[in-house]
Design an enzyme around this catalytic site. Structure first.
Site, PDB file in Angstrom:
ATOM      1  N   ARG A 186       0.871  -1.180   0.000  1.00  0.00           N
ATOM      2  CA  ARG A 186       0.000   0.000   0.000  1.00  0.00           C
ATOM      3  C   ARG A 186       0.908   1.231   0.000  1.00  0.00           C
ATOM      4  NH1 ARG A 186      -3.592  -2.609  -1.538  1.00  0.00           N
ATOM      5  NH2 ARG A 186      -5.663  -2.901  -0.665  1.00  0.00           N
TER       6      ARG A 186
ATOM      7  N   GLU B 119      -4.068   7.642  -4.112  1.00  0.00           N
ATOM      8  CA  GLU B 119      -4.343   7.011  -5.414  1.00  0.00           C
ATOM      9  C   GLU B 119      -5.583   7.629  -6.005  1.00  0.00           C
ATOM     10  OE1 GLU B 119      -4.376   2.772  -5.415  1.00  0.00           O
ATOM     11  OE2 GLU B 119      -2.339   2.652  -4.645  1.00  0.00           O
TER      12      GLU B 119
ATOM     13  N   HIS C  41      -1.628   0.382  -9.728  1.00  0.00           N
ATOM     14  CA  HIS C  41      -2.303  -0.514  -8.780  1.00  0.00           C
ATOM     15  C   HIS C  41      -3.021  -1.660  -9.525  1.00  0.00           C
ATOM     16  CE1 HIS C  41      -4.323  -0.793  -4.564  1.00  0.00           C
ATOM     17  NE2 HIS C  41      -4.112  -1.994  -5.093  1.00  0.00           N
TER      18      HIS C  41
HETATM   19  C1  GLV Z   1      -5.317  -4.965  -3.787  1.00  0.00           C
HETATM   20  O1  GLV Z   1      -4.667  -3.989  -3.672  1.00  0.00           O
HETATM   21  C2  GLV Z   1      -5.671  -5.826  -2.730  1.00  0.00           C
HETATM   22  O2  GLV Z   1      -5.473  -5.475  -1.556  1.00  0.00           O
HETATM   23  O3  GLV Z   1      -6.178  -6.909  -3.011  1.00  0.00           O
END
Ligand code: GLV
Length: 327
Positions: A239, A268, A287
């Site tokens: 993250r 984001e 992402h």
């Molecule tokens: C994506 O970022 C997830 O956490 O699955």
């Protein structure tokens, strides 16, 4: 006969999950790529029994206060930092996620970033297309090796383990740092448990695989980047908030580390004026670590199973606040 439950799905959802939910529930579905506009979402949850959403849907106190009937939030992701879990637990709302089904795709994406950044895949592609390639030259676009490198894995959970298994095929030395030691991983892969400063100082690749929470916020900031080798790469598919993004851009710009491969940002989407966007020693994915069709289908299926089990009063396959189930 009881009325069917009412479920809000505020963003495009792959099959089979959508069909599974529609078979059982009345669904308010927003079929767009972008999440349902906030005001519409807040209005939609007013009578909702369940929400089946992706990380862009912020399920905070503001939303929960507008959703008095809500019994379950099923997040189509393994991370759930978009959901205020303590606030859900207080209200008896079950929160679910999708671990396991995205492990391989995310580990593959980690390898893609590692190889892309160390072998300069983006620079190579741009150069080939530029019209400036006139002859073969011995020093053209030299990169660094993943083979026989030291790879430091921060967070030896499911995804960290799959990354470790993959990089082992490159005859790497694997260091890891985790909340607790994992002797079975040490036995399987020869991974060495170290503290974070040692991992940062010795690794050629530092790969982040920890969840975002108060403990991991800015785990990697200026001081940690300064401990890394100037030839090392930082890889983040966890993250954005785990890294101090401003400090990372400064370290990359000053050449204090060799490069970065990133899939996640804070915020984001990344801001249009973020300094990372003008740096060449980083490879930036939007992402997409779990973005294969098969993986997204499996995520939708698990999220639907979680949601339907919770609505039926059964134990969902993947619940992040199981204490709620006891009541
Ligand atoms: C994506 O970022 C997830 O956490 O699955």
């Amino acid at each position: 006969m009881n009325a069917p439950p009412y479920v809000v799905v505020p963003q495009y959802l792959h099959e089979p999950g959508l069909g599974m939910v529609r078979d059982v529930a009345r669904v308010e579905y927003w079929p767009e790529e972008s999440v349902m506009p906030r005001e519409k979402l807040l209005a939609a949850v007013a009578t909702a029994d369940g929400i089946l959403c992706h990380p862009p849907a912020r399920c905070n106190r503001e939303l929960l206060d507008r959703a008095p009937r809500l019994r379950v939030i099923s997040n189509v992701a393994v991370g759930y930092d978009n959901v205020d879990v303590p606030a859900c637990t207080e209200r008896g709302i079950i929160v679910c996620n999708t671990p396991g089904v995205l492990t391989d795709a995310t580990a593959d994406a980690t390898l893609a970033l590692m190889l892309a950044v160390c072998r300069r895949a983006i620079d190579n592609d741009r150069f080939t297309r530029s019209g400036n390639w006139h002859y073969w030259t011995p020093r053209l676009l030299l990169g660094q090796d993943l083979t026989e490198a030291t790879v430091g894995i921060v967070g030896m959970g499911r995804i960290g383990l799959e990354v470790a298994r993959r990089v082992r095929a490159f005859r790497t030395r694997i260091l890891y740092h985790n909340r607790h030691r994992r002797p079975e991983v040490e036995a399987e892969l020869g991974a060495i448990y170290v503290d974070l400063p040692t991992l940062l100082a010795e690794s050629d690749f530092v790969c982040l695989h920890v969840p975002a929470n108060a403990e991991t916020r800015h785990l990697i900031s200026a001081a940690e980047l300064a401990q890394m080798k100037p030839t090392a790469y930082l890889i983040n598919v966890a993250r954005g908030a785990v890294v101090d993004q401003k400090a990372l851009a400064e370290a990359l710009k000053a050449g204090r580390i060799a490069g970065a491969g990133l899939d996640v940002y804070d915020p984001e989407p990344i801001a249009a004026d973020d300094p990372l966007l003008s740096l060449e020693n980083c490879v930036l994915f939007p992402h997409v670590a779990s973005a294969t069709l098969r993986c997204r289908q499996r995520m939708s299926e698990l999220a639907a199973r979680n949601l339907l089990a919770a609505l039926a009063g059964e134990t969902p396959p993947a619940c992040v606040n199981p204490e709620v189930l006891k009541n």
